[in-house]
Scaffold this motif. Structure first.
Motif, short mmCIF file in Angstrom:
data_model
loop_
_atom_site.label_atom_id
_atom_site.label_comp_id
_atom_site.label_asym_id
_atom_site.label_seq_id
_atom_site.Cartn_x
_atom_site.Cartn_y
_atom_site.Cartn_z
N GLU A 13 -1.56 6.93 -15.71
CA GLU A 13 -1.00 5.60 -15.54
C GLU A 13 -1.01 5.21 -14.07
O GLU A 13 -0.75 6.04 -13.20
CB GLU A 13 0.43 5.57 -16.08
CG GLU A 13 0.54 5.91 -17.54
CD GLU A 13 1.97 6.18 -17.97
OE1 GLU A 13 2.88 6.08 -17.12
OE2 GLU A 13 2.16 6.49 -19.14
N PRO A 14 -1.31 3.95 -13.77
CA PRO A 14 -1.35 3.52 -12.37
C PRO A 14 0.02 3.59 -11.72
O PRO A 14 1.04 3.35 -12.36
CB PRO A 14 -1.83 2.07 -12.43
CG PRO A 14 -1.80 1.67 -13.84
CD PRO A 14 -1.64 2.88 -14.70
N MET A 15 0.02 3.97 -10.45
CA MET A 15 1.25 4.02 -9.66
C MET A 15 1.08 3.05 -8.50
O MET A 15 0.42 2.04 -8.64
CB MET A 15 1.50 5.44 -9.19
CG MET A 15 1.87 6.38 -10.31
SD MET A 15 2.05 8.11 -9.87
CE MET A 15 2.90 8.11 -8.36
N ALA A 16 1.63 3.37 -7.38
CA ALA A 16 1.62 2.48 -6.22
C ALA A 16 0.22 2.34 -5.63
O ALA A 16 -0.55 3.29 -5.61
CB ALA A 16 2.57 3.02 -5.15
N VAL A 17 -0.06 1.15 -5.13
CA VAL A 17 -1.27 0.92 -4.35
C VAL A 17 -0.94 1.30 -2.92
O VAL A 17 0.05 0.83 -2.36
CB VAL A 17 -1.72 -0.55 -4.45
CG1 VAL A 17 -2.89 -0.81 -3.52
CG2 VAL A 17 -2.07 -0.91 -5.88
N LEU A 18 -1.74 2.18 -2.33
CA LEU A 18 -1.52 2.64 -0.96
C LEU A 18 -2.59 2.08 -0.05
O LEU A 18 -3.77 2.10 -0.40
CB LEU A 18 -1.53 4.18 -0.92
CG LEU A 18 -0.50 4.86 -1.82
CD1 LEU A 18 -0.75 6.37 -1.85
CD2 LEU A 18 0.90 4.57 -1.34
N VAL A 47 6.37 5.36 5.19
CA VAL A 47 4.97 5.71 4.91
C VAL A 47 4.89 6.81 3.86
O VAL A 47 5.86 7.50 3.58
CB VAL A 47 4.23 6.16 6.19
CG1 VAL A 47 4.15 5.04 7.20
CG2 VAL A 47 4.85 7.40 6.79
N THR A 48 3.70 6.94 3.31
CA THR A 48 3.37 8.04 2.41
C THR A 48 2.28 8.83 3.10
O THR A 48 1.30 8.26 3.58
CB THR A 48 2.85 7.49 1.06
OG1 THR A 48 3.87 6.69 0.47
CG2 THR A 48 2.46 8.62 0.13
N ARG A 49 2.47 10.13 3.18
CA ARG A 49 1.47 10.98 3.82
C ARG A 49 0.76 11.80 2.75
O ARG A 49 1.40 12.44 1.93
CB ARG A 49 2.12 11.90 4.84
CG ARG A 49 2.72 11.14 6.00
CD ARG A 49 3.36 12.07 7.02
NE ARG A 49 4.15 11.33 7.98
CZ ARG A 49 3.68 10.78 9.08
NH1 ARG A 49 2.42 10.89 9.38
NH2 ARG A 49 4.47 10.12 9.89
N ILE A 50 -0.55 11.74 2.79
CA ILE A 50 -1.39 12.56 1.92
C ILE A 50 -2.30 13.35 2.85
O ILE A 50 -3.22 12.79 3.44
CB ILE A 50 -2.20 11.72 0.93
CG1 ILE A 50 -1.26 10.91 0.04
CG2 ILE A 50 -3.12 12.60 0.10
CD1 ILE A 50 -1.95 9.98 -0.93
N GLY A 51 -2.01 14.62 2.99
CA GLY A 51 -2.72 15.42 3.98
C GLY A 51 -2.41 14.85 5.35
O GLY A 51 -1.26 14.67 5.73
N ARG A 52 -3.47 14.52 6.09
CA ARG A 52 -3.29 13.93 7.42
C ARG A 52 -3.27 12.41 7.39
O ARG A 52 -3.01 11.78 8.40
CB ARG A 52 -4.41 14.41 8.33
CG ARG A 52 -4.32 15.90 8.62
CD ARG A 52 -5.40 16.35 9.52
NE ARG A 52 -5.31 15.61 10.79
CZ ARG A 52 -5.78 16.04 11.93
NH1 ARG A 52 -6.38 17.19 11.99
NH2 ARG A 52 -5.67 15.32 13.01
N THR A 57 2.67 1.68 1.17
CA THR A 57 2.59 1.07 -0.15
C THR A 57 2.44 -0.44 0.02
O THR A 57 2.85 -1.02 1.04
CB THR A 57 3.84 1.35 -0.99
OG1 THR A 57 4.97 0.76 -0.35
CG2 THR A 57 4.06 2.83 -1.21
N ALA A 58 1.87 -1.07 -1.00
CA ALA A 58 1.76 -2.53 -0.98
C ALA A 58 3.15 -3.16 -0.92
O ALA A 58 3.33 -4.20 -0.28
CB ALA A 58 0.99 -3.00 -2.21
N GLU A 59 4.13 -2.50 -1.54
CA GLU A 59 5.50 -3.01 -1.51
C GLU A 59 6.08 -2.99 -0.09
O GLU A 59 6.79 -3.90 0.32
CB GLU A 59 6.42 -2.20 -2.44
CG GLU A 59 6.13 -2.40 -3.91
CD GLU A 59 4.97 -1.57 -4.43
OE1 GLU A 59 4.48 -0.67 -3.70
OE2 GLU A 59 4.53 -1.82 -5.56
N GLU A 60 5.77 -1.93 0.67
CA GLU A 60 6.26 -1.85 2.05
C GLU A 60 5.61 -2.92 2.92
O GLU A 60 6.27 -3.55 3.75
CB GLU A 60 6.00 -0.45 2.62
CG GLU A 60 6.51 -0.26 4.04
CD GLU A 60 8.03 -0.28 4.19
OE1 GLU A 60 8.50 -0.10 5.32
OE2 GLU A 60 8.76 -0.49 3.19
N VAL A 61 4.32 -3.16 2.71
CA VAL A 61 3.64 -4.22 3.45
C VAL A 61 4.27 -5.57 3.13
O VAL A 61 4.53 -6.38 4.03
CB VAL A 61 2.12 -4.22 3.15
CG1 VAL A 61 1.44 -5.44 3.75
CG2 VAL A 61 1.48 -2.94 3.67
#
Length: 90
Positions: A13-18, A47-52, A57-61
């Motif tokens: 299922e789709p989650m947040a757009v990053l 922010v969300t960090r994935i690795g480096r 998120t679109a919501e934060e923007v």
């Protein structure tokens, strides 16, 4: 990559757009990536960090678009050295 990550949970299922910092800065208009990085460093932006990778998120923007960001005033890197040291210890 185009700077946008559409994440999905384990069920598919789709989650947040990053968005990458580059895409987020573009979406916010007249803000540089470096200004965005400074706001992240002082904790004004979540922010969300994935690795480096550092992603927003679109919501934060949208929150930043609606509310704006506070002035950085006299931002000095040395003011945030404990944060950098803490990251190096991880």
């Amino acid at each position: 990559m185009d700077g946008v990550v559409k994440s999905r949970n384990l069920s598919g299922e789709p989650m947040a757009v990053l968005l990458s910092l580059d895409k987020a800065a573009d979406a916010l208009g007249r803000i540089s990536i470096w200004t965005l990085r400074k706001h992240i460093a002082v904790g004004n932006v979540k922010v969300t960090r994935i690795g480096r990778r550092v992603l927003l998120t679109a919501e934060e923007v949208e929150r930043i678009r609606q509310d704006g960001l506070p002035s950085l005033g006299q931002f000095h890197k040395s003011d945030h050295e404990p944060e950098a040291e803490r990251r190096n210890q991880l």
